[in-house]
Write a protein that holds these residues in place. Structure first.
Motif, PDB file in Angstrom:
ATOM      1  N   THR A   4       0.894  -1.086  -0.090  1.00  0.00           N
ATOM      2  CA  THR A   4       0.037   0.028   0.094  1.00  0.00           C
ATOM      3  C   THR A   4       0.758   1.235   0.033  1.00  0.00           C
ATOM      4  O   THR A   4       2.046   1.431   0.669  1.00  0.00           O
ATOM      5  N   ALA A   5       0.273   2.342  -0.632  1.00  0.00           N
ATOM      6  CA  ALA A   5       0.908   3.633  -0.612  1.00  0.00           C
ATOM      7  C   ALA A   5      -0.100   4.537  -0.157  1.00  0.00           C
ATOM      8  O   ALA A   5      -1.132   4.772  -0.782  1.00  0.00           O
ATOM      9  N   VAL A   6       0.194   5.106   0.924  1.00  0.00           N
ATOM     10  CA  VAL A   6      -0.734   5.978   1.482  1.00  0.00           C
ATOM     11  C   VAL A   6      -0.424   7.733   1.764  1.00  0.00           C
ATOM     12  O   VAL A   6       0.710   7.641   2.034  1.00  0.00           O
ATOM     13  N   SER A   7      -1.393   8.280   1.233  1.00  0.00           N
ATOM     14  CA  SER A   7      -1.086   9.816   1.192  1.00  0.00           C
ATOM     15  C   SER A   7      -1.977  10.171   2.477  1.00  0.00           C
ATOM     16  O   SER A   7      -3.312   9.987   2.391  1.00  0.00           O
ATOM     17  N   TYR A   8      -1.665  10.635   3.604  1.00  0.00           N
ATOM     18  CA  TYR A   8      -2.532  11.263   4.613  1.00  0.00           C
ATOM     19  C   TYR A   8      -2.445  12.627   4.614  1.00  0.00           C
ATOM     20  O   TYR A   8      -1.324  13.330   4.600  1.00  0.00           O
ATOM     21  N   ALA A   9      -3.821  13.198   4.845  1.00  0.00           N
ATOM     22  CA  ALA A   9      -3.849  14.840   4.767  1.00  0.00           C
ATOM     23  C   ALA A   9      -5.264  14.721   5.105  1.00  0.00           C
ATOM     24  O   ALA A   9      -5.902  13.855   5.609  1.00  0.00           O
ATOM     25  N   ALA A  10      -5.607  16.135   5.444  1.00  0.00           N
ATOM     26  CA  ALA A  10      -7.100  16.568   5.587  1.00  0.00           C
ATOM     27  C   ALA A  10      -7.794  15.920   4.420  1.00  0.00           C
ATOM     28  O   ALA A  10      -7.578  15.935   3.339  1.00  0.00           O
ATOM     29  N   SER A  11      -9.075  15.648   5.035  1.00  0.00           N
ATOM     30  CA  SER A  11     -10.182  14.884   4.021  1.00  0.00           C
ATOM     31  C   SER A  11     -10.313  15.895   2.709  1.00  0.00           C
ATOM     32  O   SER A  11     -10.568  15.540   1.552  1.00  0.00           O
ATOM     33  N   SER A  12     -10.410  17.210   3.163  1.00  0.00           N
ATOM     34  CA  SER A  12     -10.759  18.178   2.261  1.00  0.00           C
ATOM     35  C   SER A  12      -9.554  18.206   1.409  1.00  0.00           C
ATOM     36  O   SER A  12      -9.892  18.255  -0.030  1.00  0.00           O
TER      37      SER A  12
END
Length: 257
Positions: free
Chosen positions: A56-64
């Motif tokens: 998996t490659a995950v980008s975490y940030a605010a949902s907006s």
């Protein structure tokens, strides 16, 4: 057929073979996930890779921010939002596979303070949050876009504390950024998810907001319309399974089924 001829044929056959047989590549699933999921999802993804060999490659940030990136064509396979509104946003633009959408997790919002300065706060109607903050700032996710900030503002409005504290708010780009302001001592108080507070040893929960003071906190998940990974559906099934559940509950999430 004599031995010399057999040997020549064998050498010719071996020479015709490729130097290395192709190895099937592991499938990779690219995930856009709300920042508050990082600790739990990282652990779940490690288990997923160990079980399946898929990455998996995950980008975490605010949902907006993630929803806007998806709208602009950023390549991803799954979206996990921290509220229904931003999932609705991408759904209205036909950017998810509707039959895969599910409500995955629940959460709570809490008031946090630096651990060495934490004193219990009774969060109730009319409580003087502005007085507690004093000349400092109240760290929150941006209240017009970040889900945790929107939940926090709704709760403060319901409890009659918003008008007095609005001018003291330090709006952050994500809930983890708001948490960091408190963790570093740059803000005396912050409003974050209880799961974020559990992930940072330098903050302490000083109060929990009543669940009826804000809309239900729901994390929906869906496979994106442009997903090209064959493993997307299996990965989503894993996230909803009993195998993944403990990784989320250990961080303070509730499982929605």
């Amino acid at each position: 057929m004599n031995r010399r001829l057999l040997l020549k044929l064998a050498v010719a056959f071996l020479a015709a073979l490729p130097l290395a047989m192709p190895v099937a590549a592991a499938d990779k699933v690219t995930v856009f996930a709300a920042a508050s999921l990082k600790n739990a999802l990282d652990a779940a993804n490690a288990a997923w890779q160990q079980e399946t060999g898929n990455e998996t490659a995950v980008s975490y940030a605010a949902s907006s921010a993630l929803a806007k990136q998806i709208e602009q064509g950023a390549p991803a396979d799954l979206f996990i939002s921290a509220d229904l509104a931003w999932m609705d946003y991408v759904a209205e633009k036909k950017l998810i596979r509707e039959d895969t959408r599910a409500n995955l997790l629940g959460n709570r919002i809490v008031l946090v303070a630096p651990k060495d300065k934490a004193e219990p706060v009774e969060i109730r109607e009319g409580f003087d949050l502005a007085g507690l903050v004093g000349d400092g700032r109240l760290a929150m996710g941006a209240v017009d876009s970040v889900p945790a900030g929107k939940y926090g503002k709704a709760a403060l409005e319901k409890l009659g504390a918003w008008a007095a504290v609005e001018g003291k708010v330090a709006g952050a780009e994500s809930v983890r950024a708001a948490l960091a302001l408190v963790s570093r001592g740059e803000a005396p108080y912050g409003i974050v998810y209880q799961t974020d507070a559990a992930a940072d040893p330098d903050v302490a929960i000083v109060g929990t907001f009543p669940e009826d003071s804000h809309p239900p906190i729901i994390y929906p998940v869906a496979v994106l319309s442009e997903s090209a990974s064959p493993a997307s559906a299996a990965y989503l099934d894993f996230l909803k399974s009993d195998k993944a559940g403990p990784f989320f509950t250990e961080q303070g999430f509730t499982i929605l089924k």
